[in-house]
Design an enzyme around this catalytic site. Sequence first.
Site, PDB file in Angstrom:
ATOM      1  N   GLU A 165      -0.017 -12.499  -1.338  1.00 56.41           N
ATOM      2  CA  GLU A 165      -1.431 -12.528  -1.690  1.00 56.41           C
ATOM      3  C   GLU A 165      -1.753 -13.796  -2.482  1.00 56.41           C
ATOM      4  O   GLU A 165      -0.996 -14.174  -3.379  1.00 56.41           O
ATOM      5  CB  GLU A 165      -1.793 -11.296  -2.533  1.00 56.41           C
ATOM      6  CG  GLU A 165      -1.670 -10.002  -1.754  1.00 56.41           C
ATOM      7  CD  GLU A 165      -2.143  -8.782  -2.535  1.00 56.41           C
ATOM      8  OE1 GLU A 165      -2.705  -8.929  -3.641  1.00 56.41           O
ATOM      9  OE2 GLU A 165      -1.938  -7.666  -2.022  1.00 56.41           O
ATOM     10  N   SER A 176       0.845  -1.207   0.000  1.00 61.53           N
ATOM     11  CA  SER A 176       0.000   0.000   0.000  1.00 61.53           C
ATOM     12  C   SER A 176       0.870   1.244   0.000  1.00 61.53           C
ATOM     13  O   SER A 176       0.383   2.345  -0.256  1.00 61.53           O
ATOM     14  CB  SER A 176      -0.930   0.011   1.218  1.00 61.53           C
ATOM     15  OG  SER A 176      -0.187  -0.175   2.407  1.00 61.53           O
ATOM     16  N   GLU A 182      -9.066  -9.744   3.831  1.00 58.28           N
ATOM     17  CA  GLU A 182      -9.448  -8.375   3.440  1.00 58.28           C
ATOM     18  C   GLU A 182     -10.795  -8.367   2.730  1.00 58.28           C
ATOM     19  O   GLU A 182     -11.011  -9.127   1.770  1.00 58.28           O
ATOM     20  CB  GLU A 182      -8.367  -7.780   2.521  1.00 58.28           C
ATOM     21  CG  GLU A 182      -8.702  -6.358   2.065  1.00 58.28           C
ATOM     22  CD  GLU A 182      -7.539  -5.586   1.473  1.00 58.28           C
ATOM     23  OE1 GLU A 182      -6.390  -6.080   1.493  1.00 58.28           O
ATOM     24  OE2 GLU A 182      -7.792  -4.463   0.998  1.00 58.28           O
TER      25      GLU A 182
HETATM   26  O1  KIV Z   1      -0.394  -3.390   1.658  1.00 59.91           O
HETATM   27  C1  KIV Z   1      -1.118  -3.311   2.656  1.00 59.91           C
HETATM   28  O2  KIV Z   1      -1.188  -2.291   3.348  1.00 59.91           O
HETATM   29  C2  KIV Z   1      -1.917  -4.467   3.022  1.00 59.91           C
HETATM   30  C3  KIV Z   1      -2.966  -4.276   4.062  1.00 59.91           C
HETATM   31  C4  KIV Z   1      -4.120  -3.574   3.475  1.00 59.91           C
HETATM   32  C5  KIV Z   1      -3.335  -5.539   4.705  1.00 59.91           C
HETATM   33  O3  KIV Z   1      -1.752  -5.511   2.454  1.00 59.91           O
END
Ligand code: KIV
Length: 265
Positions: A115, A45, A182
């Site tokens: 993931e 993120s 998620e």
């Molecule tokens: O990249 C991220 O921040 C995440 C969270 C949303 C779990 O994978």
Amino acid sequence: MNEKTVITILDKKRKHEKLTMLTCYDYVMAKLISKDVDMLLVGDSLGNVKLGYENTIPVTVDDIIYHTKAVKRGNSGALIVADMPFMSYEIDVKDAVTNAGRIVKEGGAQVVKIEGGSEVIKQIKAIVDAKIPVMGHLGLTPQAINKLGGFKVQGRNKKDALKLINDAKILQEAGACAIVLEAVPEDLAKKITKALIIPTIGIGAGRYCDGQVLVVYDMLGMFVDFTPKFVKRYGNVGKTIQNAVKNYIDEVKTGKFPEKRNIYI
Ligand code: KIV
């Protein structure tokens, strides 16, 4: 310093103690939050909230290593989890182990997060065999945004829900130490949580997960481009920063800053 490890995290599930995880991308934030939170996630993120990309697709292994190193320098005790970015593990098992190894060896992460479910199980097994703990990530997997067609709740129909339950079990068997869930319905997250001995960490997955994770800039009110329903704002730090900067500009312009105590004689 009370160093958190993968064992701490598993123990907390056994003792029914809730786990806390926040994303973290730099030294200053790690200094501020790492004493209190169980886990720091150097999430991809960072592509959205640090680098201003539209999604997480462009994030590289080098980006993750750069930010993990900074987090590591500011960390006091939290377990550091770092994301394996898009295309760093999908192509083949050798690549996956090499990239996970770099994130741990060069970046200083203790756990890597991947993931996906059954489709990445070979990679997860190989990384765990290489002595690197793996956290899974199921439900809405932002790296699959182009396939999913948007940021949508996952597992709403029976077939998808069964696949999620099955994937969670397969991940646990493969040696995953925890799973992020998620954007899945609360009942489904509850079922998955009950079926596992490893902890589930929810983001938009309701109240019954073993822990929760949020993007730190979302919960602090610093990233306001979009706010998903599952985010709760615990601060308005963005506004505080803007007010402080306005104050500074005003004081410089009017000669109020620097004051006598800020100058050398
Ligand atoms: O990249 C991220 O921040 C995440 C969270 C949303 C779990 O994978």
